[in-house]
Design a protein around this motif. Structure first.
Motif, PDB file in Angstrom:
ATOM      1  N   GLN A  15       0.816  -1.211   0.000  1.00  0.00           N
ATOM      2  CA  GLN A  15       0.000   0.000   0.000  1.00  0.00           C
ATOM      3  C   GLN A  15       0.855   1.270   0.000  1.00  0.00           C
ATOM      4  O   GLN A  15       0.331   2.366   0.109  1.00  0.00           O
ATOM      5  CB  GLN A  15      -0.936  -0.004   1.207  1.00  0.00           C
ATOM      6  CG  GLN A  15      -1.990  -1.100   1.153  1.00  0.00           C
ATOM      7  CD  GLN A  15      -2.830  -1.190   2.414  1.00  0.00           C
ATOM      8  OE1 GLN A  15      -2.725  -0.357   3.315  1.00  0.00           O
ATOM      9  NE2 GLN A  15      -3.683  -2.199   2.492  1.00  0.00           N
ATOM     10  N   ARG A  63      -7.693   0.666   7.170  1.00  0.00           N
ATOM     11  CA  ARG A  63      -8.248   1.001   5.851  1.00  0.00           C
ATOM     12  C   ARG A  63      -9.412   0.095   5.512  1.00  0.00           C
ATOM     13  O   ARG A  63     -10.440   0.544   4.987  1.00  0.00           O
ATOM     14  CB  ARG A  63      -7.167   0.880   4.779  1.00  0.00           C
ATOM     15  CG  ARG A  63      -6.080   1.933   4.857  1.00  0.00           C
ATOM     16  CD  ARG A  63      -5.168   1.853   3.644  1.00  0.00           C
ATOM     17  NE  ARG A  63      -5.854   2.276   2.429  1.00  0.00           N
ATOM     18  CZ  ARG A  63      -5.364   2.127   1.204  1.00  0.00           C
ATOM     19  NH1 ARG A  63      -4.190   1.525   1.030  1.00  0.00           N
ATOM     20  NH2 ARG A  63      -6.029   2.549   0.155  1.00  0.00           N
ATOM     21  N   ALA A  64      -9.265  -1.199   5.798  1.00  0.00           N
ATOM     22  CA  ALA A  64     -10.348  -2.140   5.523  1.00  0.00           C
ATOM     23  C   ALA A  64     -11.573  -1.825   6.377  1.00  0.00           C
ATOM     24  O   ALA A  64     -12.716  -1.848   5.905  1.00  0.00           O
ATOM     25  CB  ALA A  64      -9.875  -3.569   5.766  1.00  0.00           C
ATOM     26  N   ARG A 123     -13.574   1.207   5.206  1.00  0.00           N
ATOM     27  CA  ARG A 123     -14.409   1.007   4.018  1.00  0.00           C
ATOM     28  C   ARG A 123     -15.726   0.317   4.343  1.00  0.00           C
ATOM     29  O   ARG A 123     -16.645   0.308   3.516  1.00  0.00           O
ATOM     30  CB  ARG A 123     -13.633   0.187   2.975  1.00  0.00           C
ATOM     31  CG  ARG A 123     -12.485   0.941   2.321  1.00  0.00           C
ATOM     32  CD  ARG A 123     -11.999   0.234   1.067  1.00  0.00           C
ATOM     33  NE  ARG A 123     -11.396  -1.057   1.401  1.00  0.00           N
ATOM     34  CZ  ARG A 123     -10.089  -1.239   1.595  1.00  0.00           C
ATOM     35  NH1 ARG A 123      -9.265  -0.206   1.533  1.00  0.00           N
ATOM     36  NH2 ARG A 123      -9.605  -2.438   1.884  1.00  0.00           N
TER      37      ARG A 123
END
Length: 395
Positions: free
Chosen positions: A317, A360-361, A364
């Motif tokens: 990332q 980040r996951a 979302r």
């Protein structure tokens, strides 16, 4: 508006953006402390004593009260010297006891609580800068709900170190090199792993110098004028960064009479050293010689694999180099040291950049689902923390 007014407005705006993360962090830690208090009371024990007057907490308050020079000689020949404990937390404990009605243990608890909030804010600032505000919120909550997150509320140095490391890394990311170096020096006075912060500052600075040279070469004489003050600040930050750790290690060597490597001898007395992970590998392998110990061995293997996967995810990332260097060294030192194996989970607490792929996951996901996940894990972490501290706990 003056520069002072502008800076004050920026800080107030930064605090306002971080407020939801700090409130969420406070709620998680409050839940953990409540469960710990109830669990401890049911067992006839004091939760406050568990947080402030056991294991390393006693060594830190001993340094604050009596200074360095105390050691315990064990029957097996090992020598446990308080020189193994870096001085910043004891200094703050002594300061807190001097200016108020607090004991050294009370001061250590207050320092840890305040430092944990500063660490949460620093983690938010880093994650928001690299990604966005929602990722920052999720990163802070994930750090709060780690299984050994209760250590963040103990009179230990993990919270203080994480706060200094996070804000030093944020200063690197925003080009505040002198601040980054000064905070790295303080981190180096807090824990041996402070060298991870120094390495991050140096790596980012070297890359920045290389980028400046490459840009100057590409733009030639028609490029923007070179700003020597920026380079000077960067060099000053690099010079400041290692002073804390180097100064303390050299002082220990002078005090013991063993020279620059004297601190390693002190650590050897605690059976701490760097063996590339050989001792940890043997420890894990021995778990598979019986049942149900094999289940613990399998859990350790899965845990190490998860750490590696999270680090690789950070590389993919394209996390900033400073974060990768920092978290990589923290993980390497934690897993490849021959120290007490039960302490490894808390030694990994400062490696917060590993949480950014998970943050980040989580960011979302739908808000309701993310909240359910965090609440469920927070309850599990609170129960585990209470069980852990009332049992073997951190060494």
């Amino acid at each position: 508006m003056t520069d002072l007014d502008t800076r004050a407005a920026e800080r107030w705006g930064a605090l306002r953006r971080a407020a939801p993360a700090l409130l969420g962090y406070t709620a998680v830690r409050a839940l953990g402390l409540l469960v710990l208090a109830l669990w401890s009371a049911a067992r006839g024990r004091s939760a406050y004593t568990l947080l402030t007057a056991r294991w390393d907490s006693l060594w830190y308050t001993g340094v604050a009260e009596l200074g360095y020079g105390y050691e315990v000689r064990l029957p097996d020949g090992d020598v446990h010297s308080n020189l193994a404990f870096f001085p910043l937390l004891p200094w703050l404990e002594r300061l807190g006891a001097a200016v108020g009605p607090l004991s050294y243990a009370d001061a250590g608890f207050v320092v840890s609580l305040l430092a944990s909030l500063a660490a949460a804010w620093g983690i938010f600032a880093v994650a928001e800068h690299v990604y966005d505000r929602r990722v920052g919120l999720c990163a802070v909550l994930l750090w709060a709900v780690l299984p050994v997150g209760v250590v963040q509320s103990m009179a230990y140095s993990e919270s203080l170190f994480t706060a200094l490391a996070a804000w030093s890394l944020y200063a690197v990311l925003t080009g505040r090199w002198v601040t980054a170096g000064a905070l790295a020096a303080l981190a180096g006075l807090t824990r041996p792993v402070g060298l991870a912060v120094t390495a991050a500052v140096w790596a980012a600075a070297v890359v920045a110098f290389a980028r400046d040279r490459s840009r100057a070469g590409a733009e030639g004489a028609h490029g923007p004028p070179y700003a020597p003050s920026e380079g000077a600040r960067r060099v000053l930050g690099m010079l400041l960064a290692p002073l804390g750790a180097a100064g303390y290690v050299l002082w220990v060597g002078h005090r013991t009479g063993d020279g620059p490597l004297g601190y390693l001898d002190v650590q050897a007395g605690w059976r701490n050293g760097f063996d590339g992970g050989a001792a940890f590998a043997r420890f894990v392998a021995e778990k598979f010689t019986s049942f149900p110990a094999a289940l613990a061995g399998a859990a350790l293997v899965v845990g190490v694999a998860l750490l590696v996967r999270l680090y690789v995810a950070g590389v993919r990332q394209r996390q900033p180099l400073a974060l990768l260097v920092y978290s990589g060294i923290v993980v390497l030192l934690a897993l490849c040291a021959s120290s007490y194996f039960g302490s490894k989970p808390r030694l990994l607490l400062p490696a917060f950049p590993l949480l950014l792929p998970l943050a980040r996951a989580l960011a979302r996901a739908r808000t309701s689902r993310a909240a359910a996940v965090v609440c469920g894990v927070a309850v599990a972490a609170a129960v585990y923390g209470a069980f852990w501290l009332n049992g073997s706990g951190p060494p």
